[in-house]
Design a protein around this motif. Sequence first.
Motif, PDB file in Angstrom:
ATOM      1  N   HIS A 182     -50.272  -6.691  53.281  1.00 38.27           N
ATOM      2  CA  HIS A 182     -49.959  -5.602  52.349  1.00 38.27           C
ATOM      3  C   HIS A 182     -50.584  -4.272  52.784  1.00 38.27           C
ATOM      4  N   ASP A 183     -51.500  -4.319  53.765  1.00 40.75           N
ATOM      5  CA  ASP A 183     -52.094  -3.085  54.281  1.00 40.75           C
ATOM      6  C   ASP A 183     -51.279  -2.469  55.425  1.00 40.75           C
ATOM      7  N   TRP A 184     -50.360  -3.214  55.997  1.00 38.61           N
ATOM      8  CA  TRP A 184     -49.651  -2.742  57.194  1.00 38.61           C
ATOM      9  C   TRP A 184     -48.867  -1.448  56.996  1.00 38.61           C
ATOM     10  N   PRO A 185     -48.256  -1.220  55.810  1.00 33.90           N
ATOM     11  CA  PRO A 185     -47.524   0.045  55.633  1.00 33.90           C
ATOM     12  C   PRO A 185     -48.381   1.294  55.803  1.00 33.90           C
ATOM     13  N   THR A 186     -49.703   1.115  55.819  1.00 31.03           N
ATOM     14  CA  THR A 186     -50.583   2.261  56.020  1.00 31.03           C
ATOM     15  C   THR A 186     -50.308   2.937  57.352  1.00 31.03           C
ATOM     16  N   SER A 207     -54.479  -6.804  61.892  1.00 27.97           N
ATOM     17  CA  SER A 207     -55.422  -7.897  61.677  1.00 27.97           C
ATOM     18  C   SER A 207     -55.883  -7.935  60.220  1.00 27.97           C
ATOM     19  N   ARG A 208     -55.457  -6.970  59.448  1.00 30.03           N
ATOM     20  CA  ARG A 208     -55.743  -6.919  58.020  1.00 30.03           C
ATOM     21  C   ARG A 208     -54.648  -7.662  57.254  1.00 30.03           C
ATOM     22  N   PRO A 209     -54.827  -7.870  55.957  1.00 35.11           N
ATOM     23  CA  PRO A 209     -53.766  -8.497  55.155  1.00 35.11           C
ATOM     24  C   PRO A 209     -52.463  -7.712  55.262  1.00 35.11           C
ATOM     25  N   VAL A 230     -64.779  -7.964  65.985  1.00 33.14           N
ATOM     26  CA  VAL A 230     -64.781  -7.189  64.751  1.00 33.14           C
ATOM     27  C   VAL A 230     -64.322  -8.039  63.576  1.00 33.14           C
ATOM     28  N   GLU A 231     -63.360  -8.948  63.833  1.00 36.33           N
ATOM     29  CA  GLU A 231     -62.876  -9.822  62.776  1.00 36.33           C
ATOM     30  C   GLU A 231     -64.005 -10.618  62.153  1.00 36.33           C
ATOM     31  N   PRO A 250     -42.760  -9.095  62.226  1.00 32.60           N
ATOM     32  CA  PRO A 250     -43.735  -9.080  61.130  1.00 32.60           C
ATOM     33  C   PRO A 250     -44.767 -10.192  61.293  1.00 32.60           C
ATOM     34  N   LYS A 251     -45.660 -10.030  62.262  1.00 29.12           N
ATOM     35  CA  LYS A 251     -46.676 -11.050  62.493  1.00 29.12           C
ATOM     36  C   LYS A 251     -48.024 -10.381  62.689  1.00 29.12           C
ATOM     37  N   PRO A 252     -49.106 -11.089  62.343  1.00 27.17           N
ATOM     38  CA  PRO A 252     -50.451 -10.532  62.529  1.00 27.17           C
ATOM     39  C   PRO A 252     -50.764 -10.356  64.016  1.00 27.17           C
ATOM     40  N   ALA A 253     -51.685  -9.473  64.309  1.00 23.36           N
ATOM     41  CA  ALA A 253     -52.105  -9.234  65.689  1.00 23.36           C
ATOM     42  C   ALA A 253     -53.518  -8.669  65.676  1.00 23.36           C
ATOM     43  N   GLN A 254     -54.269  -8.984  66.723  1.00 23.76           N
ATOM     44  CA  GLN A 254     -55.643  -8.514  66.821  1.00 23.76           C
ATOM     45  C   GLN A 254     -55.745  -7.122  67.432  1.00 23.76           C
TER      46      GLN A 254
END
Length: 375
Positions: free
Chosen positions: A59-63, A55-57, A9-10, A175-179
């Motif tokens: 700043h989108d994580w608080p969603t 997997s998004r930027p 998807v990425e 606080p790290k990205p993940a797929q």
Amino acid sequence: MSVTGTERVEKSEPGLREITYTICPVPLGSHVAVEKGWLEEELAAVGAAPRYIRSRPEHDWPTHFTHQLPDFFRDGGNIPAIWARSRGEKTRVVGLTFSGTGGRIIVAAHARFNRISDLRGKKIALPRRADTDRIDFWRATAERGILLALELNGLSGNDVEIVELISHGAGFLPPKPAQKPLDAFDAAQVNVVSGAEVEALFTGEVDAIYADFGRAKILEGEGKVKAIEDLGHYPDWTLQVANTPHTITVSADLAENNPEIVVAYLKAAIRGGRWINENHAEAGRLFANVTSYRCPIGAARVLDGYNFVPNLTGRSIAGIEVEKRFLLDHGYIENDFDVHQWVDRSFLEQALALLDGQVGTGTSPCRAEPACTAL
């Protein structure tokens, strides 16, 4: 090296509409749907593709809490979902899973406290996030559990000293990205039982704390604490409302304009829930990596007695009302709303009807889940 569905998807497959999702670290059919590839499969059949929130930027994580992204699904604790709805976010509840145990009041293993009444005049910790950018679901759950435990034993908050302990940082999730959720939560296992209140219990700053069942069992297993109250051992099911029933919520615009995508998500979650119901041992191994239940055997035991197929039974919906009322009465949310108007049964009914005509998709002998899913 194999490529997972979320990794594909990425790369944004041509022609597929990207749908963002998030799942809390609790036993849910959605986790299985991701790991088995069923979420990707069902969404692809209607021209969509899943993308995990982390997997998004950043700043989108608080969603995960605010529900502000479009084309968004959230499966997990009901407190952030209720908070987002009370703030005016346009969402729909399309499925619920009630597998809560209510939580426990725990004290140090060496303490001379054997029952709640022994805590009269003693200190009970109540955690509080320093940041106020989102609802403090951990505090809300702990406060309700503490007040219920006291009430059940003839006490009130006035009979003990509630000690507020401020916690800083993002919490137990690095606080790290993940797929996908497994990537995010597997690395977080070392931190799931940390927290200001746990540290305060061990140093003697407080005498007791509230802990959810998974957290309590880990600490008990290490010989560090003992439980003196268990809200899951009472016949009153409302005592088990503790950020549960878990809610599947979806952006209202997506639900209204693309109902087939919502049905597809639910088909995947139902398949996952049915698989959990029939494969506790294997599900335990999965959930040992994406929840606070570190031991696969212990995680499997937690699944006993519950149905993990999403439902919209009267009891589950009433559980959301119980939680909402507590949050409103104790100042966690400001605006009331009608829970029944928030719930939309049509998507789940259609998903179940479609799946019941399929073979080999992890079906359950319980064919009419909305009617028989009491737990």
